[in-house]
Design a protein around this motif. Structure first.
Motif, PDB file in Angstrom:
ATOM      1  N   LYS A  52      86.905 124.198  77.382  1.00 35.81           N
ATOM      2  CA  LYS A  52      88.122 123.702  76.939  1.00 35.81           C
ATOM      3  C   LYS A  52      88.037 123.323  75.492  1.00 35.81           C
ATOM      4  N   ARG A  53      86.630 122.711  74.818  1.00 36.41           N
ATOM      5  CA  ARG A  53      86.503 122.548  73.742  1.00 36.41           C
ATOM      6  C   ARG A  53      86.681 123.706  72.771  1.00 36.41           C
ATOM      7  N   SER A  54      86.459 124.983  73.083  1.00 40.10           N
ATOM      8  CA  SER A  54      86.376 126.195  72.424  1.00 40.10           C
ATOM      9  C   SER A  54      87.810 126.765  72.308  1.00 40.10           C
ATOM     10  N   LEU A  55      88.777 126.324  72.860  1.00 30.10           N
ATOM     11  CA  LEU A  55      90.252 126.711  72.783  1.00 30.10           C
ATOM     12  C   LEU A  55      90.902 126.448  71.453  1.00 30.10           C
ATOM     13  N   SER A  56      90.619 125.288  70.912  1.00 30.98           N
ATOM     14  CA  SER A  56      91.171 124.768  69.435  1.00 30.98           C
ATOM     15  C   SER A  56      90.446 123.883  69.067  1.00 30.98           C
ATOM     16  N   SER A  57      90.381 123.879  67.563  1.00 32.74           N
ATOM     17  CA  SER A  57      89.692 123.077  66.818  1.00 32.74           C
ATOM     18  C   SER A  57      90.019 121.650  66.771  1.00 32.74           C
ATOM     19  N   ALA A  58      91.423 121.453  67.539  1.00 30.50           N
ATOM     20  CA  ALA A  58      92.247 120.112  67.401  1.00 30.50           C
ATOM     21  C   ALA A  58      91.786 119.421  68.640  1.00 30.50           C
ATOM     22  N   ILE A  59      91.012 120.247  69.716  1.00 30.07           N
ATOM     23  CA  ILE A  59      90.941 119.641  70.886  1.00 30.07           C
ATOM     24  C   ILE A  59      89.858 118.137  70.968  1.00 30.07           C
ATOM     25  N   SER A  60      88.490 118.562  70.414  1.00 31.29           N
ATOM     26  CA  SER A  60      87.727 117.306  70.120  1.00 31.29           C
ATOM     27  C   SER A  60      87.274 117.032  68.717  1.00 31.29           C
ATOM     28  N   THR A  61      87.047 115.916  68.842  1.00 33.00           N
ATOM     29  CA  THR A  61      86.290 115.088  67.528  1.00 33.00           C
ATOM     30  C   THR A  61      85.020 114.513  67.705  1.00 33.00           C
ATOM     31  N   PRO A  62      84.326 114.221  66.721  1.00 30.62           N
ATOM     32  CA  PRO A  62      83.216 113.398  66.866  1.00 30.62           C
ATOM     33  C   PRO A  62      83.396 112.193  67.591  1.00 30.62           C
ATOM     34  N   ARG A  63      84.211 111.547  67.522  1.00 37.14           N
ATOM     35  CA  ARG A  63      84.331 110.218  68.225  1.00 37.14           C
ATOM     36  C   ARG A  63      84.516 110.557  70.076  1.00 37.14           C
ATOM     37  N   ILE A  64      85.193 111.783  70.023  1.00 40.31           N
ATOM     38  CA  ILE A  64      85.186 112.099  71.509  1.00 40.31           C
ATOM     39  C   ILE A  64      84.057 112.548  71.837  1.00 40.31           C
ATOM     40  N   ASP A  65      83.497 113.450  71.182  1.00 36.98           N
ATOM     41  CA  ASP A  65      81.919 113.764  71.707  1.00 36.98           C
ATOM     42  C   ASP A  65      81.011 112.750  71.711  1.00 36.98           C
ATOM     43  N   GLU A  66      81.105 111.708  71.002  1.00 34.93           N
ATOM     44  CA  GLU A  66      80.231 110.583  71.236  1.00 34.93           C
ATOM     45  C   GLU A  66      80.539 109.718  72.611  1.00 34.93           C
ATOM     46  N   ILE A  67      81.817 109.691  72.831  1.00 38.21           N
ATOM     47  CA  ILE A  67      82.060 108.901  74.268  1.00 38.21           C
ATOM     48  C   ILE A  67      81.650 109.635  75.277  1.00 38.21           C
ATOM     49  N   TYR A  68      81.588 111.230  75.309  1.00 36.93           N
ATOM     50  CA  TYR A  68      81.286 111.727  76.265  1.00 36.93           C
ATOM     51  C   TYR A  68      79.866 112.046  76.676  1.00 36.93           C
ATOM     52  N   ASP A  69      79.131 111.977  75.377  1.00 40.47           N
ATOM     53  CA  ASP A  69      77.591 111.971  75.592  1.00 40.47           C
ATOM     54  C   ASP A  69      77.269 110.608  76.073  1.00 40.47           C
ATOM     55  N   THR A  70      77.864 109.496  75.591  1.00 39.88           N
ATOM     56  CA  THR A  70      77.463 108.153  76.000  1.00 39.88           C
ATOM     57  C   THR A  70      77.749 107.911  77.500  1.00 39.88           C
ATOM     58  N   ALA A  71      78.692 108.388  77.925  1.00 44.71           N
ATOM     59  CA  ALA A  71      79.051 108.333  79.188  1.00 44.71           C
ATOM     60  C   ALA A  71      78.093 109.033  80.390  1.00 44.71           C
ATOM     61  N   LYS A  72      77.528 110.286  79.763  1.00 45.70           N
ATOM     62  CA  LYS A  72      76.686 111.121  80.658  1.00 45.70           C
ATOM     63  C   LYS A  72      75.492 110.103  80.653  1.00 45.70           C
ATOM     64  N   SER A  73      75.082 109.728  79.352  1.00 47.97           N
ATOM     65  CA  SER A  73      73.693 109.175  79.235  1.00 47.97           C
ATOM     66  C   SER A  73      73.748 107.827  80.234  1.00 47.97           C
ATOM     67  N   LEU A  74      74.881 107.377  80.481  1.00 50.68           N
ATOM     68  CA  LEU A  74      75.025 105.991  81.243  1.00 50.68           C
ATOM     69  C   LEU A  74      75.170 106.193  82.783  1.00 50.68           C
ATOM     70  N   GLY A  75      75.167 107.658  83.276  1.00 52.97           N
ATOM     71  CA  GLY A  75      74.884 108.075  84.475  1.00 52.97           C
ATOM     72  C   GLY A  75      76.155 108.683  85.211  1.00 52.97           C
ATOM     73  N   ALA A  76      77.309 109.085  84.327  1.00 50.92           N
ATOM     74  CA  ALA A  76      78.499 109.896  84.673  1.00 50.92           C
ATOM     75  C   ALA A  76      77.974 111.154  85.028  1.00 50.92           C
ATOM     76  N   PHE A  77      78.863 111.558  86.217  1.00 49.91           N
ATOM     77  CA  PHE A  77      78.535 113.134  86.816  1.00 49.91           C
ATOM     78  C   PHE A  77      78.969 113.926  85.813  1.00 49.91           C
ATOM     79  N   GLY A  78      79.963 113.647  85.371  1.00 51.82           N
ATOM     80  CA  GLY A  78      80.795 114.679  84.370  1.00 51.82           C
ATOM     81  C   GLY A  78      82.219 114.115  84.228  1.00 51.82           C
ATOM     82  N   GLY A  79      82.852 114.725  83.187  1.00 46.69           N
ATOM     83  CA  GLY A  79      84.134 114.352  82.744  1.00 46.69           C
ATOM     84  C   GLY A  79      84.805 115.334  81.825  1.00 46.69           C
ATOM     85  N   LYS A  80      85.868 115.077  81.179  1.00 45.57           N
ATOM     86  CA  LYS A  80      86.684 116.087  80.269  1.00 45.57           C
ATOM     87  C   LYS A  80      87.574 114.894  79.489  1.00 45.57           C
TER      88      LYS A  80
END
Length: 332
Positions: free
Chosen positions: A256-284
């Motif tokens: 999904k991130r590759s569909l448009s340059s407007a989809i993700s931001t550095p803040r969104i990427d940071e939240i996703y990476d942090t949640a995964k590092s805390l043990g989340a199975f996955g997300g979007k």
């Protein structure tokens, strides 16, 4: 008599983007997702004869006008006009979660308001016609850049696979065991990015690329993930279901991130990476992109860490919702 409708918000797991007419008029589209236990409430009270105006509408702003044509809220004005309902009324809109946040709140309100007006007119509208009416208001009357999954989730409720192709539409309820359903509900949570955005504006680049077939490969992959997701959700091992679904969500998010340059931001990427590092199975990220809520599947211990890390104002526990839009009750 005070009348209240409630219409659920939604999260989609896979297939977002294939529910836009520019795609499914040419290729098969599908969305696998669920209505959730967070709602838009629309409250209507007939206007007192002593009132100075015919319509009072309360949402982020307050409108007091005499004519329907003067109502600034596009959906309310359009629905009242379309359904020729002109009784003076006091309307208030209340939401469990912020709007413009990727959970389909705009379409959920449209569904709930049409449900309310139909009820006031003495009509029992079917879920199919309710969904179609909401799509008509948003896409045809208001000419907005909208897909059709938000209206569908809110009207029908439940965890379903929706298929769209041309003028055809079908629903496949997901057949889950009680243990798997309970495990899924225990793991579902949202993290708010703190960024509000307009879905119609955010999706503009994606729709343009869809028309030009520049993201056909990516959208086909998101479509295929729907079938894989159904197989995983309908499995008999709850633990395996969660880990596999998390892996598929991660796969879908990267696509999904590759569909448009407007989809993700550095803040969104940071939240996703942090949640995964805390043990989340996955997300979007939910919705069109650019902000709003992020959906995660996470075990209980990881959710506690996420709550501590992101804070109580940004972490929201959710579960699936089965009923769809409804009239809560009439209060005499």
């Amino acid at each position: 008599m005070l009348t209240v409708s409630k219409s659920p918000l939604r999260v989609s797991f896979f297939g977002g983007g294939t529910d836009y007419p520019d795609y499914f008029k040419q290729f098969p589209g599908a969305v696998l997702g669920t209505a959730i236990d967070k709602f838009i409430y629309t409250i209507m009270l007939p206007m007192s004869g002593a009132s100075q105006t015919n319509y009072r509408i309360t949402y982020r702003k307050v409108e007091e006008v005499d004519r329907i044509s003067d109502i600034q809220h596009n959906v309310i004005r359009s629905v009242l006009t379309e359904y020729k309902y002109n009784d003076p009324m006091n309307i208030a809109i209340i939401s469990d979660l912020p709007g413009n946040s990727g959970l389909g709140s705009s379409s959920s309100f449209t569904v709930g308001f049409i449900k309310l007006i139909s009820h006031l007119q003495g009509r029992s509208i079917t879920k199919l016609d309710l969904m179609r009416a909401a799509v008509h208001i948003e896409a045809d009357v208001l000419q907005e850049n909208v897909g059709i999954q938000d209206q569908t989730h809110s009207a029908f409720g439940g965890l379903n696979l929706y298929r769209f192709q041309g003028n055809d539409f079908s629903i496949q309820p997901i057949r889950m065991t009680t243990d798997s359903r309970d495990a899924l509900n225990a793991s579902l949570c949202l993290v708010y990015t703190g960024i509000e955005r307009s879905a119609s504006a955010t999706v503009e680049e994606q729709v343009k690329k869809t028309r030009e077939k520049k993201v056909h490969k990516e959208l086909t992959h998101l479509y295929d993930l729907c079938e894989h997701g159904v197989q995983v959700l309908e499995g008999n091992d709850p633990d395996r279901m969660l880990t596999e679904l998390g892996r598929l969500l991660d796969d879908g998010w990267q696509t999904k991130r590759s569909l448009s340059s407007a989809i993700s931001t550095p803040r969104i990427d940071e939240i996703y990476d942090t949640a995964k590092s805390l043990g989340a199975f996955g997300g979007k990220l939910c919705g069109a992109g650019g902000g709003g809520f992020m959906l995660f599947l996470a075990p209980k211990h990881a959710q506690q860490k996420m709550l501590e890390t992101f804070g109580q104002k940004h972490f929201v526990k959710i579960a699936t919702e089965d009923s769809g839009a409804a009239i809560v009750r009439d209060f005499a």
